[in-house]
Every structure is written in C-alpha cells, then in structure tokens.
Design a protein around this motif. Structure first.
Motif, PDB file in Angstrom:
ATOM      1  N   TRP A   1      -0.139  -7.549   2.764  1.00 11.79           N
ATOM      2  CA  TRP A   1       0.533  -7.459   1.466  1.00 11.79           C
ATOM      3  C   TRP A   1      -0.312  -8.111   0.375  1.00 11.79           C
TER       4      TRP A   1
ATOM      5  N   LYS B   1       4.919  -3.129  -3.250  1.00  8.67           N
ATOM      6  CA  LYS B   1       3.966  -3.327  -2.151  1.00  8.67           C
ATOM      7  C   LYS B   1       4.600  -4.121  -1.016  1.00  8.67           C
ATOM      8  N   LEU B   2       5.518  -5.021  -1.353  1.00  8.43           N
ATOM      9  CA  LEU B   2       6.228  -5.796  -0.336  1.00  8.43           C
ATOM     10  C   LEU B   2       7.048  -4.871   0.555  1.00  8.43           C
TER      11      LEU B   2
ATOM     12  N   MET C   1       4.621  -2.656   2.674  1.00 13.53           N
ATOM     13  CA  MET C   1       4.018  -3.398   3.771  1.00 13.53           C
ATOM     14  C   MET C   1       5.014  -3.679   4.887  1.00 13.53           C
TER      15      MET C   1
ATOM     16  N   THR D   1      -2.084  -5.736  -2.510  1.00 16.19           N
ATOM     17  CA  THR D   1      -1.581  -6.006  -3.858  1.00 16.19           C
ATOM     18  C   THR D   1      -2.703  -6.471  -4.777  1.00 16.19           C
TER      19      THR D   1
END
Length: 199
Positions: free
Chosen positions: A69, A152-153, A156, A73
C-alpha cells in the motif's frame, strides 16, 4: 548498444527480475518491498497483482499489505505530482497541442471524487493514465491525494486477500479455486467500471 538496452528493457518487465531484486536487497528491510510496489507505478507493464503476492509471500499478510500500500500509493503520488507541479506548470503549452492530452483532460472534467475513488480502488484500472490525466487537470490536488490514499487502501486489501489465498494454495491446493475466483471477481468489476467510464 541497442541489443543491450533491449535486453534490459525486456528483463525489467518480467516478474522474475523483481523477485530477484527483492531477494538481493532484503537487507534493506521494508525499503525493498515498498520500492518494488512503487516501481509498478512508474513501469505500468509490471503486474501489480504479482508484486503484491510476492510481498505477502515474503513478509506475511499484514506487512506485505502495508508495504504494498505504501509503495503503490507513493508511486502514484510521485507521478501525479510530477505532472501537476512540473509538466502542467512548465510544459502545458506544448502538451496542450496533443489531441490525446486534450481528450484525457476532457475525460477528467466529467469525473468527481466518488468516481475517482472507485476507479483507483479497482486493481485493473490503468493507474498511470489516471495519475497523468488528473495531474494535468484542474482537479483539486488535496482532494486527489486524500482519495488516492483511501482508494489504494481498499485496492490493496482486495489484492492482499488474493495474494494470501494464493500463497496458501501452494500447500492446500483447494484454495487455488478461491484465489482464482477472487481474481476473476476483481477483474470483472474493474472491466465493468472501465467500460462505464470510458477507459
């Protein structure tokens, strides 16, 4: 010289190269897996799914997820800020003459933060296009960054579940079916949203 360059370009596009690199730089601790995920944002041809799986296999589910992550990111943020702070402010008069750039800017104009969140959260969305297009646009910078971190969290998390399931399948083959199923769902949802939003 061209043969050597071609050899290395083909080499760095393979997962095996980055597996070897991760192993060679394992003494660097978290920097190696973070950089591995970061590089994917700079070289879009690299498969993010494979990179996350490698990180999880090497560092476990929690750390593999966290390193992936942070890396992906940061990579997206670097590309976005490069095009926002440097290309847009210094080279935009030249870039604006490109039909493809203008098309990308027109596409961004019709997107809000909610759409951006969904697209970034989908693992098979062309992240390089998203980062560049929004970087060149007038989309609010702070809003993009906040959305990027959150989306993105989520992405992932989904890839980490796949990676963990795949790593378990090496000892318990029945989990391979589940891993393939997770990947298929992620792919189908990504394709649906890409088509819906003209990507």
């Amino acid at each position: 010289m061209s043969e050597t360059l071609r050899f290395w370009l083909e080499r760095i596009m393979t997962v095996e190269f980055w597996v070897e690199a991760l192993s060679a730089f394992k003494d660097l601790g978290p920097l190696a897996p973070i950089c591995l995920a970061l590089v994917e944002s700079l070289i879009p041809a690299l498969p993010l799914v494979a990179i996350v799986t490698i990180n999880i296999s090497a560092h476990g589910a929690i750390l593999g997820f966290l390193y992936s992550w942070i890396g992906t990111t940061l990579g997206s943020l670097i590309v976005f800020l490069f095009f926002r702070r440097i290309v847009k402010h210094r080279l935009m008069p030249w870039f604006s003459r490109s039909a493809s750039i203008q098309k990308a800017l027109d596409w961004v104009a019709g997107r809000n933060a909610a759409v951006l969140f969904i697209l970034v959260a989908m693992p098979f969305t062309p992240s390089s296009f998203i980062n560049i297009a929004f970087g060149l646009s007038d989309f609010e910078e702070s809003k993009f960054i906040k959305t990027l971190f959150a989306a993105k969290l989520i992405m992932m998390f989904g890839l980490s579940v796949f990676g963990k399931t795949l790593s378990i399948s090496f000892t318990r083959p029945v989990y391979l079916i589940l891993a393939v199923g997770i990947l298929a769902v992620l792919y189908c949802v990504s394709v649906h949203f890409r088509k819906k939003h003209g990507l």
